[in-house]
Design a protein around this motif. Structure first.
Motif, mmCIF file in Angstrom:
data_model
loop_
_atom_site.group_PDB
_atom_site.id
_atom_site.type_symbol
_atom_site.label_atom_id
_atom_site.label_comp_id
_atom_site.label_asym_id
_atom_site.label_seq_id
_atom_site.Cartn_x
_atom_site.Cartn_y
_atom_site.Cartn_z
ATOM 1 N N TRP A 226 0.879 -1.104 -0.005
ATOM 2 C CA TRP A 226 0.014 -0.029 0.160
ATOM 3 C C TRP A 226 0.838 1.325 0.119
ATOM 4 N N THR A 227 2.074 1.249 0.503
ATOM 5 C CA THR A 227 2.963 2.520 0.666
ATOM 6 C C THR A 227 3.417 2.699 -0.701
ATOM 7 N N HIS A 230 2.576 6.046 -2.032
ATOM 8 C CA HIS A 230 3.094 7.449 -1.508
ATOM 9 C C HIS A 230 4.891 7.443 -2.093
ATOM 10 N N HIS A 231 4.927 6.609 -3.091
ATOM 11 C CA HIS A 231 6.376 6.796 -4.093
ATOM 12 C C HIS A 231 5.825 7.075 -5.500
ATOM 13 N N ALA A 268 12.699 2.342 2.847
ATOM 14 C CA ALA A 268 11.306 2.476 3.490
ATOM 15 C C ALA A 268 11.326 1.184 4.460
ATOM 16 N N VAL A 270 7.929 -0.593 6.982
ATOM 17 C CA VAL A 270 6.608 -0.581 7.906
ATOM 18 C C VAL A 270 6.750 -1.479 9.480
ATOM 19 N N PHE A 285 5.044 4.020 9.370
ATOM 20 C CA PHE A 285 5.671 3.931 7.909
ATOM 21 C C PHE A 285 6.729 5.142 8.014
ATOM 22 N N THR A 287 9.770 6.656 5.102
ATOM 23 C CA THR A 287 10.498 6.394 3.745
ATOM 24 C C THR A 287 11.458 7.563 3.771
#
Length: 309
Positions: A226-227, A230-231, A268, A270, A285, A287
């Motif tokens: 899911w992260t 955000h990249h 990164a 989590v 999280f 990064t």
């Protein structure tokens, strides 16, 4: 005067023919003597009587052919009503009606036959994890491996941030980190932006935004996928660590992508923590892009500081 009298013509006497009595009029039908409006009324009345008689006959025939199941208490022919699965037997073990009613009203009463008994919330069947591992942006399931020493210098962390919504607290990193508008997270800390990095370094916490899985490791895997939202677009994951932590699991990974055709990356991680203060596990999280690799050590500092409230 005498001469005129001699020459004048005598008036002619014409005998009138005998009078013939007029012929009697031809007798016409009585219907022909009636006005047309009277005839129309007679025809309309006759048609109405005929329609009423036909309707009554059809209603009588249909009522006689209706299945007996249409009447109250009727059963379809050739079928026998099966007894209710929940009906008590007529033997001596059957409770009296009053007892049965009180048992049904009690919240602790056992469910009747045919009614599924309430049980614990079913755990996910693993289909979400299977779908995640089929994502070409993930290399497959991470192998268990401890997080190694990351390059850079750790920032000071003398204070803490409480995330009441997630049920955890974590370190408030010192400068150049600073708090930032948290939405859509619960807490958020960021580094100054760097031109060409592709995204901004951040440390955030919130309840896990994905479906909770049967194990904390599987939940962390879905969270790591899911992260990628955000990249930069086209980012892919390469696992670097996968290890248990207190009340949860930690995954660390390298994220590779391109910015204006140039290959870039971020470090990164989590961590998913079970808490008693929230309905869902907490997610922390972090990064940091390679343009700020001198701060990668802060990843270890931040994740090792997470505690349940």
């Amino acid at each position: 005067m005498a001469a005129e009298a001699e020459t004048s013509e005598l008036p002619k006497i014409v005998a009138e023919p005998p009078r013939v009595p007029p012929a009697s009029p031809i007798k016409r039908s009585r219907i022909g003597d009636l006005p047309m409006r009277v005839i129309y009324r007679i025809l309309a009345g006759t048609a109405a009587v005929t329609v009423a008689a036909v309707a009554a006959l059809v209603g009588f025939l249909s009522s006689g052919s209706t299945d007996s199941s249409d009447r109250p208490g009727g059963e379809p022919p050739g079928q026998i009503a099966a007894p209710s699965a929940a009906a008590p037997s007529s033997g001596p073990s059957s409770p009296p009606p009053s007892a049965a009613a009180s048992s049904a009203a009690s919240p602790t009463a056992s469910p009747t036959a045919g009614t599924p008994a309430p049980g614990p919330t079913p755990t996910p069947d693993g289909s979400a994890v299977t779908a995640a591992l089929a994502d070409p942006r993930l290399p497959g399931p991470p192998a268990d491996r401890k997080l190694g020493r990351l390059p850079g210098k750790a920032s000071a962390a003398k204070r803490r941030i409480k995330d009441e919504k997630s049920g955890v607290s974590l370190a408030r990193l010192g400068k150049p980190w600073k708090s930032h508008g948290a939405s859509p997270f619960s807490t958020k800390q960021v580094l100054p932006p760097v031109k060409g990095a592709g995204h901004r370094a951040m440390l955030v916490s919130c309840p896990v935004p994905i479906l909770v899985q049967a194990t904390a490791k599987d939940t962390a895997l879905l969270a790591a996928r899911w992260t990628l939202n955000h990249h930069p677009e086209g980012a892919e994951i390469k696992w670097t660590a996968s290890q248990p932590v207190e009340d949860g699991w930690l995954l660390a990974y390298r994220v590779t992508y391109k910015v204006k055709g140039k290959s870039r990356s971020s470090m990164a991680a989590v961590t998913v923590i079970e808490t008693d203060r929230a309905k869902k596990p907490a997610l922390v999280f972090v990064t940091i892009p390679d343009a700020q690799r001198g701060r990668w050590r802060d990843i270890t500092t931040a994740l090792s500081s997470v505690r349940s409230l």
